[in-house]
Design a protein around this motif. Structure first.
Motif, short mmCIF file in Angstrom:
data_model
loop_
_atom_site.label_atom_id
_atom_site.label_comp_id
_atom_site.label_asym_id
_atom_site.label_seq_id
_atom_site.Cartn_x
_atom_site.Cartn_y
_atom_site.Cartn_z
N PRO A 170 0.82 -1.21 0.00
CA PRO A 170 0.00 0.00 0.00
C PRO A 170 0.86 1.27 0.00
O PRO A 170 1.87 1.35 0.69
N GLY A 171 0.44 2.22 -0.81
CA GLY A 171 1.10 3.51 -0.85
C GLY A 171 2.43 3.51 -1.59
O GLY A 171 3.14 4.52 -1.59
N MET A 172 2.78 2.39 -2.23
CA MET A 172 4.06 2.30 -2.93
C MET A 172 3.99 3.12 -4.22
O MET A 172 3.13 2.89 -5.07
N THR A 173 4.91 4.06 -4.34
CA THR A 173 4.98 4.86 -5.56
C THR A 173 5.92 4.18 -6.56
O THR A 173 6.73 3.33 -6.19
N SER A 174 5.81 4.59 -7.80
CA SER A 174 6.69 4.05 -8.84
C SER A 174 8.15 4.34 -8.51
O SER A 174 9.01 3.46 -8.62
#
Length: 97
Positions: free
Chosen positions: A47-51
């Motif tokens: 969750p909430g992992m950005t590229s």
């Protein structure tokens, strides 16, 4: 000579609060997962992992042999560990932080 018994305060009403331990979800380097696959899995399951963060962690996995991709309570750690493992990533056992 007799002495009076020592009376200790009643501790039944005391509550000791201890935080639950956190656990680390660690992805290990391997010879068969591509950079793209690792980054995609991190973005899909964490969750909430950005590229940008997924690619940073993917590079860490490749160049340092492993990366801690998430830290937190046991139940979500178990879920993310299982999901990443099922997606084919090589995972270290969960470990207390």
């Amino acid at each position: 000579m007799a002495t009076a018994p020592t009376v200790t305060p009643d501790r039944v009403g005391q509550v000791t609060r201890k935080p639950y331990p956190n656990y680390k979800v660690i992805v290990l380097n391997d010879d068969f997962n591509t950079f793209e696959h690792v980054a995609k899995c991190l973005m899909e399951y964490i969750p909430g992992m950005t590229s940008d963060r997924a690619w940073e962690l993917t590079n860490m996995v490749h160049f340092e042999g492993q990366a801690i991709v998430w830290t937190g309570p046991l139940e979500p750690a178990e879920l993310y560990h299982q999901q990443l493992s099922r997606a084919g990533l090589t995972m270290a056992p969960l470990e207390a932080a």
